[in-house]
Design a protein around this motif. Structure first.
Motif, PDB file in Angstrom:
ATOM      1  N   ARG A  28      30.053  37.565  36.137  1.00  9.49           N
ATOM      2  CA  ARG A  28      30.625  36.520  35.286  1.00  9.49           C
ATOM      3  C   ARG A  28      31.499  37.133  34.197  1.00  9.49           C
ATOM      4  O   ARG A  28      32.626  36.692  33.962  1.00  9.49           O
ATOM      5  N   GLN A  31      34.787  38.607  35.650  1.00  8.01           N
ATOM      6  CA  GLN A  31      35.764  37.570  35.952  1.00  8.01           C
ATOM      7  C   GLN A  31      36.392  37.006  34.675  1.00  8.01           C
ATOM      8  O   GLN A  31      37.601  36.790  34.610  1.00  8.01           O
ATOM      9  N   ARG A  32      35.585  36.784  33.662  1.00  9.92           N
ATOM     10  CA  ARG A  32      36.118  36.261  32.395  1.00  9.92           C
ATOM     11  C   ARG A  32      37.050  37.271  31.743  1.00  9.92           C
ATOM     12  O   ARG A  32      38.094  36.913  31.219  1.00  9.92           O
ATOM     13  N   GLU A  35      40.402  37.157  33.406  1.00  8.50           N
ATOM     14  CA  GLU A  35      41.149  35.973  32.980  1.00  8.50           C
ATOM     15  C   GLU A  35      41.786  36.185  31.611  1.00  8.50           C
ATOM     16  O   GLU A  35      42.963  35.872  31.409  1.00  8.50           O
TER      17      GLU A  35
END
Length: 87
Positions: A28, A31-32, A35
């Protein structure tokens, strides 16, 4: 028998469950971070900046190396790549 071989089966399962939860959190966060990094690049380029800021990347590499040793450099390279793509 060694102390490590005397771990109760319940404890082993608990530890594996914790590893699974940690892996999910790492994914998680990875991925953040990708971004956020992509958005930083978009903003930087929209304002006339370069695609990469080498001083920033060097600082990130050093932070990972300091915290994790030589393997940290490899990890940092993968983290950086996930946010900016391959060079």
């Amino acid at each position: 028998m060694t102390a490590s071989a005397e771990i109760a089966p319940d404890e082993l399962q608990d530890l594996r469950t914790e590893i699974d939860a940690l892996d999910a959190e790492i994914i998680r966060l990875w991925q953040r971070r990708a971004e956020v990094s992509k958005r930083v690049g978009e903003i930087r380029m929209a304002n006339g900046g370069t695609r990469l800021v080498l001083d920033r990347e060097r600082a990130i590499l050093e932070k990972y190396r300091s915290a994790l040793g030589d393997d940290g450099i490899q990890i940092a390279m993968l983290v950086l790549r996930s946010g900016r793509g391959p060079l």
